[in-house]
Enzyme design. Structure first.
Site, PDB file in Angstrom:
ATOM      1  N   LYS A 115      35.550  55.362   4.969  1.00  0.00           N
ATOM      2  CA  LYS A 115      34.776  55.201   3.788  1.00  0.00           C
ATOM      3  C   LYS A 115      33.670  56.305   3.493  1.00  0.00           C
ATOM      4  O   LYS A 115      32.854  56.493   4.071  1.00  0.00           O
ATOM      5  CB  LYS A 115      33.786  53.847   3.649  1.00  0.00           C
ATOM      6  CG  LYS A 115      33.304  53.586   2.258  1.00  0.00           C
ATOM      7  CD  LYS A 115      32.362  52.768   1.992  1.00  0.00           C
ATOM      8  CE  LYS A 115      30.760  53.494   2.035  1.00  0.00           C
ATOM      9  NZ  LYS A 115      30.704  54.545   1.046  1.00  0.00           N
ATOM     10  N   CYS A 224      21.553  67.040   9.684  1.00  0.00           N
ATOM     11  CA  CYS A 224      20.971  66.196  10.705  1.00  0.00           C
ATOM     12  C   CYS A 224      20.398  67.088  11.659  1.00  0.00           C
ATOM     13  O   CYS A 224      19.011  66.913  12.407  1.00  0.00           O
ATOM     14  CB  CYS A 224      21.542  64.947  11.256  1.00  0.00           C
ATOM     15  SG  CYS A 224      23.368  65.599  11.805  1.00  0.00           S
ATOM     16  N   GLU A 323      12.045  62.970   8.395  1.00  0.00           N
ATOM     17  CA  GLU A 323      12.962  63.661   7.964  1.00  0.00           C
ATOM     18  C   GLU A 323      13.203  64.021   6.615  1.00  0.00           C
ATOM     19  O   GLU A 323      13.340  63.018   5.688  1.00  0.00           O
ATOM     20  CB  GLU A 323      14.264  62.998   8.406  1.00  0.00           C
ATOM     21  CG  GLU A 323      15.677  64.002   8.269  1.00  0.00           C
ATOM     22  CD  GLU A 323      17.068  63.295   8.985  1.00  0.00           C
ATOM     23  OE1 GLU A 323      17.910  64.154   9.331  1.00  0.00           O
ATOM     24  OE2 GLU A 323      17.001  61.865   8.596  1.00  0.00           O
TER      25      GLU A 323
END
Length: 375
Positions: A115, A224, A323
């Protein structure tokens, strides 16, 4: 049950087809995500092909184990496919990271339902056709679309799924693991980061500067493993930060299809608004804005942002602990090795860290005491 050599041939054929269709895949990825074409052509598309080549090679080295610690028995350990994996990909590197999941999954004889992120399905959908053309049997690799809270949730909860792999935000990962845990399904996660990029006075400053700029601004800052907390030893801080700011001002922002573009638009409007909101957070924290801090001017459409850097008052500031996931660098200064390590480890994240020093003992010691998965 396919013979290993046949499986290797199919995996290598997928890699070849990715290379043959690299231009189209890069176009779709750029169109969908805003990642600059130069970054896709030199990095993410070749990486997608390499993922299949790597696992084709890796499975040729597979081995079981034999244990003979009890003289009455000879214990054989062999490895079997797990079954069906749910592979949930991210929007910041859709093809490179989703293809890695698929390649690793089918290399070991598993099936999967992939997905892609709802914002960026186009290149992954094209990959599905290449996988079919390469000779992967029907039903082995499948794709569903939809939002994470609907399609993703249904996939994770499905009784026919034996394993879950997810790359994305930490909060979403926690939610997925909770749902998978209810079904006793093992999970593989790559989640958020607030990685410390430590520049010691003993570093080669030009290389460290190149690395710091790449670490936070490549992929439009949406990665990331970005070196988003740049820790600079005080003795060199003024010189290093000034050079960083000067180089940042020269970065070319523009059409991601243009091979000269270094910074393209962020992936979607809502994300741009979120990243820009941290400029206000930085000011509230007492940080000093060094460069950028606004939406990029001169664009009628698109989520364009000026590459931004701030000098934080301390590591407890929100801009050092949360973040941001955009072209937004936060600088901190430190005095000495111990303070650098304490600062690097004062984070709830632990994905990656970077160390710049030409002193081998400094680098090796840092790699042992920094708490992160990779240094």
């Amino acid at each position: 049950r396919m013979a290993l050599d046949e499986r290797q041939k199919v995996l290598r054929r997928v890699a070849s087809l990715i290379r043959e269709n690299a231009e189209e895949l890069a176009y779709l990825e750029c169109l969908n995500s805003g990642i600059p074409m130069r970054h896709l052509a030199n990095g993410q598309i070749p990486r997608a092909a390499q993922n299949f080549d790597f696992f084709a090679e890796f499975i040729g080295q597979g081995a079981g184990q034999v244990y003979s610690q009890d003289h009455r028995y000879l214990t054989l350990v062999t490895r079997e496919p797990i079954g069906v994996a749910a592979l949930i990909g991210p929007w910041n590197a859709p093809l490179a990271l989703t293809s890695m999941k698929i390649a690793g999954c089918i290399a070991f004889g598993n099936c999967c339902v992939a997905k892609p992120a709802e914002q960026t399905p186009l290149a992954v959908a094209r990959l599905m056709e290449l996988i079919r053309d390469a000779g992967v049997p029907p039903g082995v690799v499948n794709m569903v679309n939809g939002r994470g809270i609907v399609s993703g949730d249904a996939l994770v909860r499905h009784d026919g799924v034996d394993l879950v792999s997810f790359t994305g935000g930490t909060g979403t990962g926690r939610s997925i693991m909770t749902r998978a845990g209810a079904g006793l399904k093992p999970c593989s996660m790559e989640l958020g980061g607030k990685s410390a990029n430590i520049v010691f006075a003993s570093a080669d400053l030009e290389r460290a500067l190149d690395g710091a700029l790449l670490g936070i601004f490549s992929n439009n800052g949406q990665q990331c493993l970005a070196g988003s907390r740049i820790l600079v030893e005080r003795a060199i801080a003024e010189e290093f930060i000034a050079a960083f700011v000067e180089r940042t001002k020269k970065l070319k922002i523009g059409d991601p299809m243009d091979p000269r573009t270094e910074i393209g638009p962020l992936a979607f409007r809502g994300h741009l608004e979120r990243v820009l909101s941290y400029v206000g957070v930085a000011k509230t924290d007492g940080a000093k804005l060094l460069v950028g801090g606004e939406a990029a001017r001169g664009f009628d459409r698109g989520a364009f942002m000026q590459p931004t850097a701030v000098l934080a008052p301390n590591n407890n500031a929100r801009i050092c602990q949360e973040e941001i996931f955009g072209p937004f660098a936060t600088f901190l200064t430190f005095d000495g090795f111990d303070e650098a390590i304490t600062m690097a480890n004062a984070s709830r994240f632990g994905l990656v860290s970077y160390v710049w020093s030409q002193d081998m003992m400094t680098a090796l010691k840092a790699s042992r005491v920094i708490r992160s998965g990779v240094v």
